[in-house]
Design a protein around this motif. Structure first.
Motif, PDB file in Angstrom:
ATOM      1  N   ARG A  25       4.132   9.596  17.145  1.00 29.98           N
ATOM      2  CA  ARG A  25       3.974   8.607  18.210  1.00 29.98           C
ATOM      3  C   ARG A  25       2.750   7.722  17.987  1.00 29.98           C
ATOM      4  NH1 ARG A  25       1.101   8.824  22.798  1.00 29.98           N
ATOM      5  NH2 ARG A  25       0.421  10.908  22.211  1.00 29.98           N
ATOM      6  N   ILE A  26       1.784   8.223  17.217  1.00 29.14           N
ATOM      7  CA  ILE A  26       0.519   7.516  17.030  1.00 29.14           C
ATOM      8  C   ILE A  26       0.476   6.746  15.720  1.00 29.14           C
ATOM      9  CG2 ILE A  26      -1.993   7.783  16.946  1.00 29.14           C
ATOM     10  CD1 ILE A  26      -1.590  10.499  18.312  1.00 29.14           C
ATOM     11  N   PHE A  27       0.835   7.421  14.624  1.00 32.29           N
ATOM     12  CA  PHE A  27       0.566   6.877  13.300  1.00 32.29           C
ATOM     13  C   PHE A  27       1.794   6.405  12.531  1.00 32.29           C
ATOM     14  CE2 PHE A  27      -3.122   9.857  13.822  1.00 32.29           C
ATOM     15  CZ  PHE A  27      -4.077   8.857  13.986  1.00 32.29           C
ATOM     16  N   VAL A  28       2.980   6.627  13.039  1.00 28.42           N
ATOM     17  CA  VAL A  28       4.173   6.129  12.350  1.00 28.42           C
ATOM     18  C   VAL A  28       4.489   4.742  12.893  1.00 28.42           C
ATOM     19  CG1 VAL A  28       6.588   6.553  11.796  1.00 28.42           C
ATOM     20  CG2 VAL A  28       5.009   8.474  12.014  1.00 28.42           C
ATOM     21  N   LYS A  29       3.777   3.766  12.359  1.00 28.62           N
ATOM     22  CA  LYS A  29       3.917   2.375  12.783  1.00 28.62           C
ATOM     23  C   LYS A  29       3.885   1.484  11.544  1.00 28.62           C
ATOM     24  CE  LYS A  29       3.770   3.780  17.016  1.00 28.62           C
ATOM     25  NZ  LYS A  29       2.618   3.735  17.903  1.00 28.62           N
ATOM     26  N   TRP A  30       4.457   0.324  11.655  1.00 26.10           N
ATOM     27  CA  TRP A  30       4.440  -0.683  10.595  1.00 26.10           C
ATOM     28  C   TRP A  30       4.919  -0.106   9.267  1.00 26.10           C
ATOM     29  CZ3 TRP A  30       4.489  -5.280  12.564  1.00 26.10           C
ATOM     30  CH2 TRP A  30       3.795  -5.554  13.753  1.00 26.10           C
ATOM     31  N   ASP A  31       4.124  -0.175   8.228  1.00 29.45           N
ATOM     32  CA  ASP A  31       4.592   0.258   6.898  1.00 29.45           C
ATOM     33  C   ASP A  31       4.903   1.739   6.838  1.00 29.45           C
ATOM     34  OD1 ASP A  31       4.188  -2.343   6.212  1.00 29.45           O
ATOM     35  OD2 ASP A  31       2.576  -1.980   4.766  1.00 29.45           O
ATOM     36  N   SER A  32       4.311   2.528   7.707  1.00 31.91           N
ATOM     37  CA  SER A  32       4.580   3.972   7.718  1.00 31.91           C
ATOM     38  C   SER A  32       6.061   4.252   7.903  1.00 31.91           C
ATOM     39  CB  SER A  32       3.788   4.650   8.834  1.00 31.91           C
ATOM     40  OG  SER A  32       2.403   4.488   8.655  1.00 31.91           O
ATOM     41  N   ILE A  33       6.719   3.423   8.683  1.00 37.04           N
ATOM     42  CA  ILE A  33       8.156   3.603   8.940  1.00 37.04           C
ATOM     43  C   ILE A  33       8.930   3.508   7.633  1.00 37.04           C
ATOM     44  CG2 ILE A  33      10.145   2.684  10.183  1.00 37.04           C
ATOM     45  CD1 ILE A  33       8.130   1.509  12.210  1.00 37.04           C
ATOM     46  N   TYR A  34       8.558   2.556   6.791  1.00 35.52           N
ATOM     47  CA  TYR A  34       9.246   2.386   5.515  1.00 35.52           C
ATOM     48  C   TYR A  34       8.997   3.576   4.591  1.00 35.52           C
ATOM     49  CZ  TYR A  34      10.333  -2.507   6.574  1.00 35.52           C
ATOM     50  OH  TYR A  34      10.833  -3.663   7.122  1.00 35.52           O
ATOM     51  N   PHE A  35       7.749   4.031   4.516  1.00 32.87           N
ATOM     52  CA  PHE A  35       7.442   5.145   3.620  1.00 32.87           C
ATOM     53  C   PHE A  35       8.211   6.405   4.017  1.00 32.87           C
ATOM     54  CE2 PHE A  35       3.287   2.731   3.265  1.00 32.87           C
ATOM     55  CZ  PHE A  35       3.570   2.239   2.016  1.00 32.87           C
ATOM     56  N   ILE A  36       8.270   6.680   5.308  1.00 33.44           N
ATOM     57  CA  ILE A  36       8.980   7.864   5.776  1.00 33.44           C
ATOM     58  C   ILE A  36      10.480   7.716   5.548  1.00 33.44           C
ATOM     59  CG2 ILE A  36       9.556   9.200   7.847  1.00 33.44           C
ATOM     60  CD1 ILE A  36       6.699   8.530   8.843  1.00 33.44           C
ATOM     61  N   ARG A  37      10.988   6.523   5.788  1.00 31.05           N
ATOM     62  CA  ARG A  37      12.411   6.263   5.569  1.00 31.05           C
ATOM     63  C   ARG A  37      12.792   6.449   4.097  1.00 31.05           C
ATOM     64  NH1 ARG A  37      17.002   5.557   8.850  1.00 31.05           N
ATOM     65  NH2 ARG A  37      18.579   4.482   7.607  1.00 31.05           N
ATOM     66  N   ILE A  38      11.968   5.908   3.213  1.00 33.49           N
ATOM     67  CA  ILE A  38      12.244   6.031   1.781  1.00 33.49           C
ATOM     68  C   ILE A  38      12.128   7.484   1.339  1.00 33.49           C
ATOM     69  CG2 ILE A  38      11.403   5.414  -0.522  1.00 33.49           C
ATOM     70  CD1 ILE A  38      10.462   2.738   0.726  1.00 33.49           C
ATOM     71  N   ALA A  39      11.134   8.202   1.852  1.00 37.86           N
ATOM     72  CA  ALA A  39      10.966   9.607   1.500  1.00 37.86           C
ATOM     73  C   ALA A  39      12.159  10.436   1.932  1.00 37.86           C
ATOM     74  CB  ALA A  39       9.696  10.155   2.146  1.00 37.86           C
ATOM     75  N   GLU A  40      12.796  10.042   3.028  1.00 40.14           N
ATOM     76  CA  GLU A  40      13.917  10.824   3.552  1.00 40.14           C
ATOM     77  C   GLU A  40      15.258  10.392   2.977  1.00 40.14           C
ATOM     78  OE1 GLU A  40      15.621  12.359   7.894  1.00 40.14           O
ATOM     79  OE2 GLU A  40      14.083  10.801   7.786  1.00 40.14           O
ATOM     80  N   PHE A  41      15.476   9.097   2.835  1.00 41.48           N
ATOM     81  CA  PHE A  41      16.797   8.603   2.432  1.00 41.48           C
ATOM     82  C   PHE A  41      16.821   7.889   1.084  1.00 41.48           C
ATOM     83  CE2 PHE A  41      17.003   8.434   7.177  1.00 41.48           C
ATOM     84  CZ  PHE A  41      17.899   9.486   7.333  1.00 41.48           C
ATOM     85  N   GLY A  42      15.674   7.675   0.474  1.00 43.05           N
ATOM     86  CA  GLY A  42      15.646   6.926  -0.766  1.00 43.05           C
ATOM     87  C   GLY A  42      15.619   5.425  -0.520  1.00 43.05           C
ATOM     88  N   TYR A  43      15.799   4.670  -1.574  1.00 43.85           N
ATOM     89  CA  TYR A  43      15.759   3.210  -1.487  1.00 43.85           C
ATOM     90  C   TYR A  43      17.155   2.686  -1.130  1.00 43.85           C
ATOM     91  CZ  TYR A  43      11.058   3.178  -3.361  1.00 43.85           C
ATOM     92  OH  TYR A  43       9.710   3.350  -3.520  1.00 43.85           O
ATOM     93  N   GLU A  44      17.407   2.648   0.181  1.00 43.44           N
ATOM     94  CA  GLU A  44      18.729   2.233   0.655  1.00 43.44           C
ATOM     95  C   GLU A  44      18.948   0.730   0.546  1.00 43.44           C
ATOM     96  OE1 GLU A  44      19.366   4.863   4.528  1.00 43.44           O
ATOM     97  OE2 GLU A  44      17.363   3.982   4.388  1.00 43.44           O
ATOM     98  N   HIS A  45      17.909  -0.038   0.812  1.00 49.29           N
ATOM     99  CA  HIS A  45      18.051  -1.483   0.933  1.00 49.29           C
ATOM    100  C   HIS A  45      17.148  -2.200  -0.059  1.00 49.29           C
ATOM    101  CE1 HIS A  45      20.145  -0.425   4.581  1.00 49.29           C
ATOM    102  NE2 HIS A  45      19.057   0.137   5.082  1.00 49.29           N
TER     103      HIS A  45
END
Length: 609
Positions: free
Chosen positions: A91-111
């Motif tokens: 809720r505090i630190f997953v903002k802006w670019d953090s969202i992309y890093f977590i998304r890529i770590a979980e699903f890979g380079y989708e887009h």
């Protein structure tokens, strides 16, 4: 041996202090962000939405980090999201670019646009997330939460380690423990504190950069003057130099795998092998600039004519033979530069293979007459950047990263210069002024006394420093704090060139609001700031040792005759001291204020990226 032991003890003591201060700073920012996030609502609450993978085929080749069906099904399951992880971190630190890093770590380079973010940090998050998820006592956490926790730990652990490496680098270059310690303390409270606490690449990148720079300047070979060795005085054996630069290139390679600008560190490898020549050329240029000055001359620390005949200082490395200069060193530079650049090239090729080769045969398409294929509801295929550019050799080959930065983030020459971006320019102004000040101050000093470029340490320079030189420093606008002269080392020359380029490029091409966090990997920012916090040496009653000795009576007469001059000099020093105090207050205020303000903006998803 006793002095050496004392140095080691002092270094270890300061290192332990830095570790404690770094941890305390991160805890303070974490607690402060927790409090702030409770008081304000998110400007954009979309980060609270659970992310689900859009992949329909479990064997989709775009999932590079998790390619088995069972893993993908687990990734899609966010039903067991931990409220503790959400409250303390997400809720505090997953903002802006953090969202992309977590998304890529979980699903890979989708887009396609995800390729703006390089893979090392997400890959480490994925690996440690799996390891964390394997422990039975936290097995109930979703894999997404494990990735978030892993990213948070990696980021903050990297910050602490990077602070230690910066301290070590300062010890090696300046041979001044207090200066290195002060600069590292300032790094711990840097104005981008919230980014060095969040799930961002800054800390990992800084760790790799600082570790590589430590090796560039000899590593433990010069640390703490082991066996009396000192950078700028004692040459390093060729085998040791090759070993250190190879280690440096590996660290810089990991930095490139974290962020694209890691490739610029090739310049430090070049400097390592040709430092004596580069320093000599810089000295000649500075002497030329000195000769063209129109304002009054100063004789501050001006060396005698015999100093012009001194041999080149080789900055602590071997005197190169023609064979080394013309054959061995160029070969080593090419190999080690390729090591640094390799992650960038490999990442671009990965994108090219996905968007320009593999998927071209998997999609029904029709020719649109220009060599590309138009896919219904899917845009151009292959993508426009896949085509070779015949207009110039520099950008001839497909560059997915450059396309993504321009197409999705509007990065480009003066693209960001619009009226509505004025607030972001104002936010970036302090760090830009600080970087410009660090470069201008350095150049101004060496233009005033270009022959100082052959001096490599404060120890050798300080032999001629007296109260007279303190006055002369103040008279030309420099700090009257003689300990601050430690900043003006010839070893900083590559840092000056690097930060100068970085400043010009960032201000003209990049989103300026990222400059505050983008610049903290440059040690020069903190070394320049540290010079304002150094203690003044006690005023000495003797003049320069070069002056002829006089009797006591003559000295008394001179004191009487020059008393007005001394009063004027004392006033000059007092005024300069007040100026230094204001500069210290401004720097501290800037660092602390941006930590406070940045934490409020970032944690509530306001524009502070």
């Amino acid at each position: 041996m006793k002095i050496l032991n004392n140095n080691i003890i002092k270094y270890k003591k300061q290192r332990n202090t830095i570790i404690k201060v770094a941890i305390i700073c991160k805890l303070i920012i974490w607690i402060y962000c927790l409090i702030v996030s409770q008081q304000l609502d998110n400007f954009d609450s979309s980060t609270t939405i659970n992310a689900l993978s859009p992949l329909e085929n479990p064997n989709d080749s775009s999932l590079i980090l998790n390619n088995d069906k069972t893993s993908i099904n687990n990734l899609k399951d966010h039903s067991n999201t931990s409220p503790i992880v959400n409250f303390l971190i997400k809720r505090i630190f997953v903002k802006w670019d953090s969202i992309y890093f977590i998304r890529i770590a979980e699903f890979g380079y989708e887009h396609e646009q995800n390729h703006a973010f390089f893979p090392l940090f997400p890959l480490l998050m994925n690996i440690f997330g799996k390891a964390l998820n394997s422990f039975s006592f936290i097995h109930s956490l979703s894999f997404s939460d494990c990735i978030i926790v892993s990213g948070f730990i990696i980021s903050n652990l990297s910050f602490v380690l990077s602070a230690v490496q910066l301290l070590k680098l300062g010890y090696i270059i300046f041979n001044n423990s207090e200066f290195a310690f002060t600069a590292t303390l300032l790094y711990c409270i840097n104005p981008a504190g919230v980014f060095t606490t969040a799930v961002y690449t800054e800390n990992l990148f800084n760790l790799m950069i600082f570790s590589g720079l430590v090796q560039v300047f000899g590593g433990d070979y010069y640390l703490l003057e082991m066996n009396g060795r000192e950078l700028g005085t004692h040459s390093m054996p060729l085998s040791r130099k090759i070993w250190c630069t190879t280690l440096a290139s590996l660290f810089f390679s990991l930095a490139t795998a974290t962020r694209s600008n890691g490739i610029l560190m090739c310049g430090f490898i070049i400097y390592t092998y040709y430092s004596s020549y580069i320093t000599h050329v810089a000295r000649l240029i500075l002497r030329f600039l000195h000769s063209t000055k129109t304002y009054k001359k100063t004789y501050l620390l001006k060396p005698s004519n015999s100093m012009d005949k001194l041999p080149l200082v080789n900055s602590g490395f071997d005197n190169s033979s023609k064979t080394k200069d013309l054959l061995l060193y160029p070969l080593l530079i090419i190999i080690q530069s390729l090591i640094i650049i390799l992650p960038y090239v490999a990442f671009q090729y990965y994108g090219y293979s996905r968007f320009c080769i593999n998927n071209n045969n998997n999609n029904s398409s029709s020719s649109n007459g220009d060599g590309f294929n138009s896919i219904k509801n899917g845009g151009d295929w292959p993508r426009p950047w896949c085509k070779l550019n015949d207009d110039g050799w520099l950008f001839k080959y497909p560059n997915l990263y450059g396309f993504v930065q321009n197409h999705y983030w509007n990065q480009g020459f003066f693209n960001y210069y619009t009226i509505n971006q004025i607030p972001n320019f104002l936010f970036a102004t302090p760090i830009v002024l600080l970087s410009i000040g660090s470069v201008v101050s350095y150049l101004k000093y060496f233009i005033n006394q270009p022959n100082q470029m052959i001096y490599s340490t404060f120890k050798s320079r300080s032999k001629n420093i007296t109260n007279d030189t303190t006055l002369q420093l103040a008279s030309i606008g420099h700090s009257s704090n003689t300990f601050s002269l430690v900043y003006y080392s010839p070893h900083l020359l590559p840092f000056i060139v690097y930060l100068s380029f970085l400043t010009v490029f960032s201000v003209t091409f990049m989103h300026v609001q990222v400059i505050t966090r983008f610049f903290i990997h440059s040690p020069l920012i903190f070394w320049f700031s540290a010079k304002f916090f150094m203690n003044r040496i006690p005023e000495v009653s003797t003049s320069s040792p070069r002056m002829s000795d006089s009797g006591n009576n003559n000295n008394n007469d001179n004191n009487i005759n020059t008393s007005p001059k001394k009063k004027e000099d004392s006033k000059l020093i007092a005024d300069n001291f007040k100026k230094e105090r204001v500069e210290r207050i401004l720097i501290l205020s800037y660092f602390i204020l941006y930590n406070i303000l940045g934490s409020v903006l970032f944690t509530n998803f306001y524009p502070w990226t």
